[in-house]
Design a protein around this motif. Structure first.
Motif: not given
Length: 71
Positions: A2-10, A61-71
């Motif tokens: 996964l790319p940096e600052k990418f979070v997955v939760r299930t 089971t639910f899965a979500e992915g988030f990508h955090f970007q610095k502004y």
């Protein structure tokens, strides 16, 4: 990989199936926090839901992915 600052939760929960409408792809179930609805997009899951009946206990089971970007 996964790319940096990418979070997955299930989240996995056990729920009572109320109904599944193949025409709208909406499943209704009652989980720990009460009644909920969800649109099912995966064709394999849609096929599997046609085999269960009202009142059956199902594990979701639910899965979500988030990508955090610095502004």
């Amino acid at each position: 990989n996964l790319p940096e600052k990418f979070v997955v939760r299930t989240l996995t929960l056990t729920a009572k199936l109320e109904n599944f409408d193949p025409a709208t792809r909406i499943v209704n179930y009652e989980g720990p926090l009460g009644p909920r609805t969800h649109t099912v997009v995966d064709p394999a899951i849609q096929t599997a839901l046609k085999r269960v009946k009202r009142g059956d206990m199902v594990q979701l089971t639910f899965a979500e992915g988030f990508h955090f970007q610095k502004y």
